[in-house]
Motif scaffolding. Structure first.
Motif, PDB file in Angstrom:
ATOM      1  N   ALA A  49       5.027  -6.162  -5.393  1.00  0.00           N
ATOM      2  CA  ALA A  49       5.361  -5.327  -6.580  1.00  0.00           C
ATOM      3  C   ALA A  49       4.634  -5.422  -7.369  1.00  0.00           C
ATOM      4  O   ALA A  49       4.273  -4.451  -8.304  1.00  0.00           O
ATOM      5  N   ARG A  50       3.565  -6.591  -7.890  1.00  0.00           N
ATOM      6  CA  ARG A  50       2.515  -6.641  -8.888  1.00  0.00           C
ATOM      7  C   ARG A  50       1.388  -5.888  -8.570  1.00  0.00           C
ATOM      8  O   ARG A  50       0.747  -5.497  -9.430  1.00  0.00           O
ATOM      9  N   ARG A  51       1.272  -5.697  -7.274  1.00  0.00           N
ATOM     10  CA  ARG A  51       0.019  -5.188  -6.867  1.00  0.00           C
ATOM     11  C   ARG A  51       0.174  -3.429  -6.736  1.00  0.00           C
ATOM     12  O   ARG A  51      -0.668  -2.533  -6.726  1.00  0.00           O
ATOM     13  N   THR A  52       1.526  -3.275  -6.931  1.00  0.00           N
ATOM     14  CA  THR A  52       1.694  -1.704  -6.490  1.00  0.00           C
ATOM     15  C   THR A  52       1.215  -0.854  -7.598  1.00  0.00           C
ATOM     16  O   THR A  52       0.564  -0.012  -7.305  1.00  0.00           O
ATOM     17  N   TRP A  81       0.894  -1.246  -0.061  1.00  0.00           N
ATOM     18  CA  TRP A  81      -0.176  -0.097   0.119  1.00  0.00           C
ATOM     19  C   TRP A  81       0.999   1.214  -0.179  1.00  0.00           C
ATOM     20  O   TRP A  81       0.635   2.358  -0.561  1.00  0.00           O
ATOM     21  N   VAL A  82       1.901   1.202   0.679  1.00  0.00           N
ATOM     22  CA  VAL A  82       2.945   2.276   0.756  1.00  0.00           C
ATOM     23  C   VAL A  82       3.586   2.433  -0.637  1.00  0.00           C
ATOM     24  O   VAL A  82       3.734   3.601  -1.227  1.00  0.00           O
ATOM     25  N   THR A  83       4.211   1.368  -1.179  1.00  0.00           N
ATOM     26  CA  THR A  83       4.756   1.446  -2.736  1.00  0.00           C
ATOM     27  C   THR A  83       3.772   1.913  -3.694  1.00  0.00           C
ATOM     28  O   THR A  83       4.069   2.572  -4.791  1.00  0.00           O
ATOM     29  N   GLY A  84       2.573   1.341  -3.535  1.00  0.00           N
ATOM     30  CA  GLY A  84       1.229   1.921  -4.280  1.00  0.00           C
ATOM     31  C   GLY A  84       1.109   3.531  -4.491  1.00  0.00           C
ATOM     32  O   GLY A  84       1.007   3.961  -5.487  1.00  0.00           O
ATOM     33  N   LEU A  85       0.960   3.931  -3.157  1.00  0.00           N
ATOM     34  CA  LEU A  85       0.799   5.429  -3.271  1.00  0.00           C
ATOM     35  C   LEU A  85       1.847   6.053  -3.799  1.00  0.00           C
ATOM     36  O   LEU A  85       1.976   7.066  -4.168  1.00  0.00           O
ATOM     37  N   ALA A  86       3.301   5.532  -3.357  1.00  0.00           N
ATOM     38  CA  ALA A  86       4.421   6.157  -3.794  1.00  0.00           C
ATOM     39  C   ALA A  86       4.548   6.131  -5.352  1.00  0.00           C
ATOM     40  O   ALA A  86       4.915   6.946  -6.183  1.00  0.00           O
ATOM     41  N   PHE A  87       3.936   5.043  -6.013  1.00  0.00           N
ATOM     42  CA  PHE A  87       4.125   4.852  -7.405  1.00  0.00           C
ATOM     43  C   PHE A  87       3.142   5.807  -8.018  1.00  0.00           C
ATOM     44  O   PHE A  87       3.688   6.446  -9.060  1.00  0.00           O
ATOM     45  N   LEU A  88       2.151   6.160  -7.453  1.00  0.00           N
ATOM     46  CA  LEU A  88       1.284   7.377  -8.109  1.00  0.00           C
ATOM     47  C   LEU A  88       1.802   8.579  -7.753  1.00  0.00           C
ATOM     48  O   LEU A  88       1.930   9.513  -8.652  1.00  0.00           O
ATOM     49  N   ASN A 123       7.784  10.431   2.084  1.00  0.00           N
ATOM     50  CA  ASN A 123       7.483  11.865   1.800  1.00  0.00           C
ATOM     51  C   ASN A 123       6.220  11.798   0.658  1.00  0.00           C
ATOM     52  O   ASN A 123       5.412  12.689   0.380  1.00  0.00           O
ATOM     53  N   GLU A 124       6.423  10.991  -0.212  1.00  0.00           N
ATOM     54  CA  GLU A 124       5.443  11.040  -1.477  1.00  0.00           C
ATOM     55  C   GLU A 124       4.006  10.388  -0.999  1.00  0.00           C
ATOM     56  O   GLU A 124       3.145  10.846  -1.432  1.00  0.00           O
ATOM     57  N   VAL A 125       3.855   9.664   0.081  1.00  0.00           N
ATOM     58  CA  VAL A 125       2.756   9.233   0.487  1.00  0.00           C
ATOM     59  C   VAL A 125       1.893  10.314   1.266  1.00  0.00           C
ATOM     60  O   VAL A 125       0.935  10.749   1.239  1.00  0.00           O
ATOM     61  N   LEU A 126       2.968  10.969   2.151  1.00  0.00           N
ATOM     62  CA  LEU A 126       2.264  12.307   2.653  1.00  0.00           C
ATOM     63  C   LEU A 126       1.895  13.259   1.792  1.00  0.00           C
ATOM     64  O   LEU A 126       0.872  14.009   1.916  1.00  0.00           O
ATOM     65  N   GLN A 127       2.668  13.622   0.428  1.00  0.00           N
ATOM     66  CA  GLN A 127       2.293  14.514  -0.488  1.00  0.00           C
ATOM     67  C   GLN A 127       0.985  13.982  -1.182  1.00  0.00           C
ATOM     68  O   GLN A 127       0.031  14.792  -1.347  1.00  0.00           O
ATOM     69  N   PHE A 128       0.766  12.759  -1.264  1.00  0.00           N
ATOM     70  CA  PHE A 128      -0.616  12.218  -1.792  1.00  0.00           C
ATOM     71  C   PHE A 128      -1.629  12.854  -1.076  1.00  0.00           C
ATOM     72  O   PHE A 128      -2.720  13.342  -1.735  1.00  0.00           O
ATOM     73  N   PHE A 129      -1.657  12.701   0.189  1.00  0.00           N
ATOM     74  CA  PHE A 129      -2.704  13.114   1.262  1.00  0.00           C
ATOM     75  C   PHE A 129      -3.134  14.531   1.280  1.00  0.00           C
ATOM     76  O   PHE A 129      -3.819  15.228   1.382  1.00  0.00           O
ATOM     77  N   LEU A 130      -1.691  15.261   1.201  1.00  0.00           N
ATOM     78  CA  LEU A 130      -1.878  16.660   1.041  1.00  0.00           C
ATOM     79  C   LEU A 130      -2.669  17.486  -0.155  1.00  0.00           C
ATOM     80  O   LEU A 130      -3.185  18.203  -0.005  1.00  0.00           O
ATOM     81  N   ILE A 131      -2.372  16.507  -1.517  1.00  0.00           N
ATOM     82  CA  ILE A 131      -2.817  16.974  -2.429  1.00  0.00           C
ATOM     83  C   ILE A 131      -4.446  16.669  -2.539  1.00  0.00           C
ATOM     84  O   ILE A 131      -5.263  17.787  -3.044  1.00  0.00           O
TER      85      ILE A 131
END
Length: 603
Positions: free
Chosen positions: A281-284, A46-53, A180-188
C-alpha cells in the motif's frame, strides 16, 4: 467529421469486448461487499501502482492536460512535477499507514474513526457530489469527442459510453476497474507515443517546437519563451499564460490542491487500500509516481504541438473520405478561425465562433489532442489513438463510480439508512449505487459544457472539496489535540470560504455565472487557474484556522482512543521486503530526485 475505416472500428470493438469480458470474468470472484468495493485487499503493488496512476488518467487528464498544454504551454507540467510528485511521496510514506492500518474502508470512514460521525457525513456528501461532477466531466469530454470526430449524436454518445462503464463496473466491481485501468495505461502509452513522435518530427523536433511557440507567445503579448519554460516567467502573473505568480502556484497548486487531491481523494486512495499488504500500500503511490513524471511528454506536448502545427502538413495518405467538412458548420472541425489545429468554440445557437468580453475568439482547447490524432494518424493507428482516448474516459469515469458506490454504501446508506443488514444486502446496494452514480454523471456532463477547458473546471471542483479537506487531515493525523467539532466546523467554513471567494472574483474575459462573480466582482484574475488557485488557498487557510480555534475551545479525545490514527501514537510500519529498491523510503528519494531534475531541465 472523420470517417473511420474498418480496421479502426475493429480496434475499438476489440477493446470494448475486452473490457466487458474482464467484468464478466471477474463477476464470479465477487462474493462479498469487500470483494466488490476493495477487491478483498488482495492486489499486488505493481498493479495497484498502475491503477493508482490510471485512476487519475481519465479524459480530464488526457484531453484536459492536452487542452492546458495548448492554453498554457509547458507550464502545465507544474501539475505533475510540483502538483503531484511531492504529494504522492507524502501519501505513500506518511498517510497510507493510517489509512491501511486503521482498516478503514473509505476516507470518510477514517474521518469517523479519527473525529466523529458528523465530520464523516459532511465529507461523504461532499465527496459523493465531487465524484459525480468529475465523472460527468469525463462523460462530457467523450460525448463531445464522439460527436465532433465521428458525427455521432452527442446525447446518444453519452448514453452508450455510460452504459459500457456501467456494465463492467456492475459486474466486477473495483477489481474490474483496476485491471481495466492497467490496460488503459498501456493503451495511452502506445496510442500517444507515436503521436508525439510524428508531431515533433513535423515541426523540427523540440527546438522547432520552441521556435514556433515563441511566435505564439509574442502574438499573445508574452515573452518568446513563455510557452516553453516552466519557471522562468513565474515572477509576475502578467508575464506567463497561466496568469499566476510563483507563490500562488506553489501554495495553491503545489501544496493545497496537490496534497488535497493525492492525500485525501478516495478515488486514488481506494486503489492503494486494495493492496495485499501495508508495504504494498505504501509503495503503490511511489510506483505510480515514476511514470507520472514522464506523462507530460505524452499528454501535454500534443496540446502544445496542436497550437503550432500547420493544418496543411500531414503524414496521412490523401483520402478524400477520411476528413471532410461537416454539412453543418457549427460542428465542423475544419472551419476557421483557429490557432494551429485548435478550432474555435462555437455558439450552439448561431454556429458562429464565440468571443469573450475582450473581443477575442474563444478557442476550443479540449479539441487540441483529438485534432492531432485526426491530423497525423492513418487508418488503424487512428483507431488505436481513439481507443486510447475512449479508454481514458472509461478509466476516469469508472474510477469515480467505484469511489462513489463505496462511499454511498458504507458511509451514507449503512451509516444512516440501514445498519446491521446482511453483507449480501450491501453488495446489492453497491450495484444499485453504481447505476445511480452513472445516471447522475450523465446529468453532470451537461454542466461541464460551459467551460472551454475541462481541467480548469475540475480544479475548481477540487478547490471546493479537497482543499479544505486536506487541512482537516493534516491537523487530524499530526495534531492529537484536533477535535471532531473543530474538524466539522473547519470543513464547513473552508467550503463556504471557497464559495465566497469564487463568488466575489472572476477570470478576465469571463461572464458572471458558473465561473464566478455571482456575489459581485471584487477582484479579477488573469485566468481561470489563477482564480482557482487562490480559491483553494482561501479554503485551506480558513479550514486550518477555524479547526484550530474550535479544537482549542472543545474537549479532545483521550490519547488511547487515537492509537493507530495519529502520528506519534502509531507504531511506525516495518517494510517486509529484502531488496533495497523495494523499500518505500528509497523509492521516495529516487522519485523526488527525478522531479527536481525535470524542473531544472525545463526551468
Amino acid at each position: 467529421m472523420t470517417t473511420l475505416r474498418g480496421i479502426d472500428y475493429a480496434v475499438m470493438l476489440l477493446y470494448f469486448g475486452f473490457v466487458l469480458g474482464i467484468g464478466a470474468m471477474l463477476r464470479r470472484y465477487v462474493r462479498t461487499s469487500e470483494d466488490f468495493f476493495l477487491s478483498g485487499r488482495s492486489i499486488p503493488a505493481w498493479v495497484t501502482g498502475l491503477a493508482f496512476l490510471s485512476a487519475n488518467l481519465g479524459a480530464q487528464e488526457v484531453i484536459g492536460m492536452g487542452a492546458s498544454g495548448a492554453k498554457y504551454g509547458i507550464a502545465t507540467s507544474h501539475f505533475y512535477w510540483i502538483g503531484a510528485i511531492p504529494a504522492m511521496v507524502f501519501v505513500g510514506l506518511f498517510m497510507m499507514p493510517f489509512y491501511y492500518g486503521s482498516r478503514a474502508r473509505s476516507v470518510p470512514e477514517y474521518l469517523k474513526l479519527r473525529f466523529d460521525e458528523k465530520t464523516r457525513g459532511l465529507n461523504a456528501i461532499s465527496f459523493a457530489t465531487m465524484t459525480v461532477f468529475s465523472s460527468g466531466i469525463s462523460l462530457y469530454a467523450m460525448g463531445k469527442l464522439l460527436n465532433l470526430l465521428l458525427g455521432w449524436n452527442f446525447d446518444l454518445s453519452i448514453v452508450v459510453a455510460a452504459g459500457i462503464v456501467l456494465a463492467y463496473v456492475f459486474l466486477g466491481g473495483l477489481t474490474s476497474a483496476i485491471y481495466n485501468e492497467v490496460l488503459q495505461f498501456f493503451l495511452i502509452v502506445f496510442g500517444f507515443g507515436p503521436l508525439v513522435f510524428l508531431g515533433l518530427r513535423d515541426v523540427g523536433g523540440w527546438p522547432g517546437l520552441v521556435g514556433r511557440l515563441a511566435g505564439v507567445a509574442s502574438a499573445n503579448g508574452f515573452a518568446p519563451g513563455a510557452y516553453s519554460h516552466s519557471w522562468a516567467f513565474m515572477g509576475d502573473a502578467a508575464a506567463n499564460p497561466v496568469g499566476v505568480e510563483w507563490f500562488g502556484l506553489v501554495m495553491g497548486l503545489g501544496f493545497v490542491l496537490s496534497f488535497g487531491y493525492w492525500c485525501t481523494d478516495f478515488l486514488v486512495v481506494q486503489r492503494a487500500m486494495a493492496a495485499n499488504s501495508m508495504t504494498a500500500a505504501r509503495r503503490t503511490p511511489l510506483i505510480a509516481a515514476v511514470p507520472k513524471m514522464l506523462f507530460p511528454f505524452l499528454v501535454i506536448v500534443p496540446g502544445m504541438l496542436a497550437l503550432v502545427v500547420s493544418s496543411a502538413s500531414s503524414v496521412r495518405q490523401p483520402r478524400p473520405a477520411a476528413v471532410t467538412a461537416s454539412p453543418t458548420p457549427p460542428t465542423s472541425l475544419t472551419s476557421a478561425p483557429a490557432s494551429g489545429l485548435v478550432p474555435p468554440k462555437r455558439d450552439p445557437r448561431t454556429g458562429e465562433p464565440l468571443v469573450d468580453a475582450r473581443g477575442r475568439v474563444v478557442l476550443d482547447y479540449d479539441l487540441a489532442t483529438p485534432m492531432m490524432l485526426v491530423h497525423f494518424f492513418p487508418a488503424g493507428l487512428l483507431g488505436l489513438g481513439l481507443t486510447a482516448l475512449l479508454a481514458s474516459f472509461m478509466s476516469g469515469m469508472a474510477g469515480n463510480v467505484t469511489a462513489f458506490n463505496t462511499v454511498w454504501t458504507y458511509d451514507l446508506y449503512q451509516g444512516y439508512v440501514r445498519r446491521g443488514a446482511p453483507d449480501a444486502h450491501y453488495l446489492a446496494m453497491g450495484r444499485l449505487a453504481t447505476v445511480f452514480g452513472v445516471a447522475m454523471s450523465v446529468a453532470a456532463a451537461y454542466v461541464a459544457a460551459s467551460f472551454n477547458n475541462i481541467m480548469d473546471f475540475l480544479q475548481l471542483v477540487f478547490a471546493f472539496v479537497n482543499a479544505p479537506l486536506f487541512a482537516t487531515f493534516a491537523l487530524g493525523m499530526f495534531w492529537k489535540r484536533a477535535t471532531g467539532h473543530g474538524a466539522f466546523t473547519g470543513l464547513l467554513a473552508g467550503t463556504l470560504a471557497a464559495a465566497l471567494h469564487h463568488g466575489l472574483s472572476l477570470p478576465a474575459g469571463a461572464a458572471v455565472g458558473v465561473k464566478g462573480g455571482f456575489f459581485g466582482v471584487v477582484t479579477t484574475y488573469p485566468s481561470e487557474l489563477a482564480q482557482t488557485f487562490w480559491t483553494a488557498i482561501a479554503a485551506w487557510l480558513t479550514c486550518f484556522g477555524v479547526t484550530i480555534a474550535v479544537s482549542l475551545a472543545t474537549r479532545p479525545r483521550p490519547p488511547e482512543q487515537l492509537r493507530g490514527l495519529v502520528y506519534g501514537l502509531t507504531a511506525k510500519p516495518t517494510d517486509d521486503v529484502g531488496r533495497w529498491y523495494e523499500r518505500p523510503t528509497t523509492l521516495a528519494l529516487l522519485v523526488l530526485a527525478g522531479a527536481v531534475v525535470l524542473n531544472v531541465i525545463f526551468f
